[in-house]
Design an enzyme around this catalytic site. Structure first.
Site, PDB file in Angstrom:
ATOM      1  N   HIS A 191       0.830  -1.212   0.000  1.00 32.76           N
ATOM      2  CA  HIS A 191       0.000   0.000   0.000  1.00 32.76           C
ATOM      3  C   HIS A 191       0.862   1.260   0.000  1.00 32.76           C
ATOM      4  O   HIS A 191       2.091   1.211   0.175  1.00 32.76           O
ATOM      5  CB  HIS A 191      -0.935  -0.006   1.214  1.00 32.76           C
ATOM      6  CG  HIS A 191      -0.221  -0.055   2.536  1.00 32.76           C
ATOM      7  ND1 HIS A 191       0.259   1.074   3.165  1.00 32.76           N
ATOM      8  CD2 HIS A 191       0.103  -1.112   3.335  1.00 32.76           C
ATOM      9  CE1 HIS A 191       0.824   0.724   4.301  1.00 32.76           C
ATOM     10  NE2 HIS A 191       0.757  -0.596   4.437  1.00 32.76           N
ATOM     11  N   CYS A 207       2.100  -3.054   6.595  1.00 28.11           N
ATOM     12  CA  CYS A 207       2.726  -4.151   5.854  1.00 28.11           C
ATOM     13  C   CYS A 207       3.872  -3.610   5.005  1.00 28.11           C
ATOM     14  O   CYS A 207       4.882  -3.189   5.531  1.00 28.11           O
ATOM     15  CB  CYS A 207       1.673  -4.851   5.003  1.00 28.11           C
ATOM     16  SG  CYS A 207       0.490  -5.815   5.980  1.00 28.11           S
TER      17      CYS A 207
END
Length: 231
Positions: A191, A207
């Site tokens: 992301h 993440c």
């Protein structure tokens, strides 16, 4: 025969000769001691050279639903800027290879090349290894902290247990790729981020985060169902 005696040099004459010799000898003495002066030091411009390509790639985007500001050139670490590199691999073109330890993400290309992107890695980004598929892609995605994040830092994340709408302040940034394995969500995300200075660093949560300009570029290149290998 009577020897002729040379008259002694008068003091005034001796003094005149001595003065003449001293005057004539000065330039010779000065010439013998003179050294060649070095050229004056050049003034070096301390302003760093701006890479025009980098400035273009990481410029502000005005075509998005929400604001995407330019990445400060001070935050652009050369090694983590998007670039084409040699990358011999058995993986097929279109495969994403994530190397969390080195803080790089590779999009495999033809001819032993890959597009390499710098990433930041959070705790959740170290909890999965192996292969997966991009089963979902989202623009300006909604973000919901994981139960582990809420448990670790309830004061920070509990208020978002129901999710946060996409936008300029959303931690997932401008795009997100959701990884699934055998039809099950791995909770592993690639992301964007609103904190570009964290690229190349280990961060507390999240993440695999990328600069928004980079994750938009990756999003546009990657098809749904693409293979992802996390080292």
């Amino acid at each position: 025969m009577r020897r002729q005696v040379r008259p002694a040099m008068l003091p005034s004459r001796r003094k005149a000769v001595r003065m003449l010799l001293s005057v004539v000898g000065l330039p010779l003495l000065a010439a013998a001691c003179t050294t060649v002066s070095p050229p004056p030091p050049q003034i070096v411009n301390a302003t760093p050279t701006v890479d025009p390509l980098a400035a273009e790639r990481y410029a502000a985007l005005d075509t998005e639903r929400f604001s995407v500001p330019a990445v400060s050139l001070e935050d652009l670490k050369p090694a983590y800027m998007r670039q084409l590199v040699d990358y011999p691999t058995r993986e097929q073109p279109g495969t994403i290879v994530v190397d969390p330890e080195a803080r790089f993400l590779y999009l495999v290309q033809e001819g032993g090349k890959a597009l390499r992107y710098g990433v930041g890695v959070g705790k959740e980004g170290l909890e999965f290894t192996g292969t997966a598929r991009v089963e979902r892609k989202a623009q300006w995605p909604r973000w919901t902290p994981t139960p582990d994040m809420i448990r670790r830092e309830p004061g920070r994340y509990a208020k978002w247990a129901g999710g946060m709408a996409g936008g300029a302040r959303n931690p997932l940034g401008a795009r997100a790729l959701y990884l699934f394995k055998n039809g099950k969500d791995t909770l592993y995300r690639i992301h964007g981020t609103n904190e570009p200075w964290t690229i190349g660093e280990a961060v507390s949560s999240g993440c695999i985060r990328m600069m928004n300009q980079d994750v938009i570029d990756l999003y546009n290149r990657v098809a749904g169902g693409s293979r992802v290998v996390v080292l």
